[in-house]
Enzyme design. Structure first.
Site, PDB file in Angstrom:
ATOM      1  NE  ARG A  69      42.966  45.465  38.779  1.00 59.50           N
ATOM      2  CZ  ARG A  69      43.883  45.853  37.902  1.00 59.50           C
ATOM      3  NH1 ARG A  69      44.800  46.711  38.236  1.00 59.50           N
ATOM      4  NH2 ARG A  69      43.845  45.386  36.673  1.00 59.50           N
ATOM      5  CB  THR A  70      40.300  40.638  43.072  1.00 62.07           C
ATOM      6  OG1 THR A  70      39.725  41.831  42.535  1.00 62.07           O
ATOM      7  CG2 THR A  70      39.480  40.181  44.267  1.00 62.07           C
ATOM      8  CE  LYS A  98      38.747  14.379  36.828  1.00 65.13           C
ATOM      9  NZ  LYS A  98      39.584  13.533  37.701  1.00 65.13           N
ATOM     10  NE  ARG A 119      37.020  38.452  40.372  1.00 66.56           N
ATOM     11  CZ  ARG A 119      37.565  39.617  40.010  1.00 66.56           C
ATOM     12  NH1 ARG A 119      38.092  39.750  38.818  1.00 66.56           N
ATOM     13  NH2 ARG A 119      37.589  40.638  40.841  1.00 66.56           N
ATOM     14  CG  HIS A 152      34.291  43.068  43.176  1.00 60.93           C
ATOM     15  ND1 HIS A 152      34.976  42.394  44.175  1.00 60.93           N
ATOM     16  CD2 HIS A 152      35.212  43.341  42.204  1.00 60.93           C
ATOM     17  CE1 HIS A 152      36.247  42.280  43.817  1.00 60.93           C
ATOM     18  NE2 HIS A 152      36.414  42.831  42.636  1.00 60.93           N
TER      19      HIS A 152
HETATM   20  N1   CP Z   1      39.104  45.608  40.497  1.00 61.67           N
HETATM   21  C1   CP Z   1      39.209  44.292  40.162  1.00 61.67           C
HETATM   22  O1   CP Z   1      38.378  43.467  40.573  1.00 61.67           O
HETATM   23  O2   CP Z   1      40.278  43.981  39.415  1.00 61.67           O
HETATM   24  P1   CP Z   1      40.663  42.532  38.887  1.00 61.67           P
HETATM   25  O3   CP Z   1      39.571  42.083  37.972  1.00 61.67           O
HETATM   26  O4   CP Z   1      42.003  42.695  38.229  1.00 61.67           O
HETATM   27  O5   CP Z   1      40.731  41.621  40.095  1.00 61.67           O
END
Ligand code: CP
Length: 337
Positions: A69-70, A98, A119, A152
């Site tokens: 989702r993110t 590499k 991420r 997050h």
């Molecule tokens: N809530 C959330 O971060 O979901 P994902 O890991 O699917 O991005």
């Protein structure tokens, strides 16, 4: 909630690295801006307008940890605003394979794009990257889309937006009791959201988890320093009955917890359909998702379950945030379409 007095921050938004960087004024403004952004979705003309705003910009989505989702909500938010999005979802497909350092990889992205959304399993990498790029001729903004078990912040922003909307008939988040359940030690959404909740008046947080999953000492110290009321309990049933909002989380077993890692069975902390009768009639049930067994799918149709709206809200909050990062949020403040 009436956000008519919400004003844009005096300082432009440079990076999104940690929920600690946001104050109440920012949160109120972002909620108001998000409410406005989503109104444009109601017409073809509105969406065409949004899509014209940043069609000259490019973004890199560098996601070297799994995400559904993110990733998709940022990708969709870019699309809504006309931003061209590139992606790397596995460092094995980049020149890191590499031997290139992650820092050199990220600096390379900055040669081609105007924004990096990242991420990573590495706590602190976003901050390091922001400092690194700020010292280069192309200091593009960095957005932390999840940094190991650490933070997050954009999830926490969408959680605040969802709480604010869900509690709007009851005066918003101020004065409410929020119960956070699950793996509170390694759950980065819990860490980021708890810090944001400290911006609200008279909020009480109840952390409910087995002993092995209690909040980490740094978060405990940070919350104590803010003066927010919080308590830690293993009395799950009492905690959920007192809560105005329940924030369920899954076990984050992609990270080690150390010698106490045996505490895997936390079925006593699962929210089940049989618990619904014990909750407040207007309680809000949230989960950052993905879920496992801790949140019974039989709850999905209960009007108090807000987690599917929560994930869609993420797309709008992230779109609003992108307009702030590119300094065009003043172009969202239009009269009703
Ligand atoms: N809530 C959330 O971060 O979901 P994902 O890991 O699917 O991005």
């Amino acid at each position: 909630m009436d956000f008519s007095l919400a004003q844009p921050p005096k300082e432009p938004l440079r990076h999104v690295l940690s929920s600690s960087q946001f104050d109440r004024a920012f949160l109120d403004y972002l909620c108001q801006l998000t409410n406005t952004v989503r109104r444009f979705d109601k017409s073809r003309e509105g969406l065409a307008y949004l899509g014209s705003l940043l069609s000259h910009k490019r973004a890199m989505l560098y996601f070297t940890q799994p995400s559904t989702r993110t990733f998709l909500s940022f990708h969709s938010a870019c699309h809504i605003l006309g931003i061209t999005a590139s992606e790397i979802r596995d460092s094995a497909t980049s020149s890191e394979r590499k031997g290139e350092s992650v820092e050199d990889s990220l600096r390379t992205f900055s040669s081609y794009v105007d924004l990096i959304i990242m991420r990573s399993p590495i706590a602190g990498l976003c901050e390091r990257t922001a400092r690194l790029l700020d010292a280069t001729p192309r200091p593009v903004p960095i957005v932390n889309a999840g940094s190991g078990p650490d933070e997050h912040p954009t999830q926490a922003l969408l959680d605040i937006y969802t709480l604010t909307r869900s509690l709007r008939m009851r005066g918003g988040i101020d004065g409410k009791t929020i119960c956070m359940v699950g793996d509170l030690r390694r759950g980065r959404t819990v860490r980021s959201l708890a810090r944001l909740l400290a911006n609200y008046k008279d909020v009480r947080i109840i952390f409910s988890s087995p002993p092995a999953f209690r909040i980490a000492e740094d978060l405990r110290a940070d919350l104590a320093a803010t003066g927010i009321a919080f308590e830690e309990t293993d009395a799950f049933l009492t905690a959920i009955a007192e809560a105005d909002a329940i924030y369920m989380t899954r076990i984050q077993d992609e990270y080690d917890i150390g010698p106490e890692d045996g505490a895997k069975d936390y079925s006593n902390y699962h929210l089940k359909a049989e618990h619904l009768g014990a909750l407040k009639s207007d309680a809000v049930i949230m989960h950052p998702l993905p879920r496992r067994d801790e949140l019974d799918p039989a709850i999905d149709h209960d009007p108090r379950a807000k987690y599917w709206r929560q994930e869609r809200n993420g797309m709008w909050v992230r779109a609003a945030l992108l307009t702030m990062l590119f300094g065009i949020d003043d172009r969202i403040q239009l009269p009703e379409l």
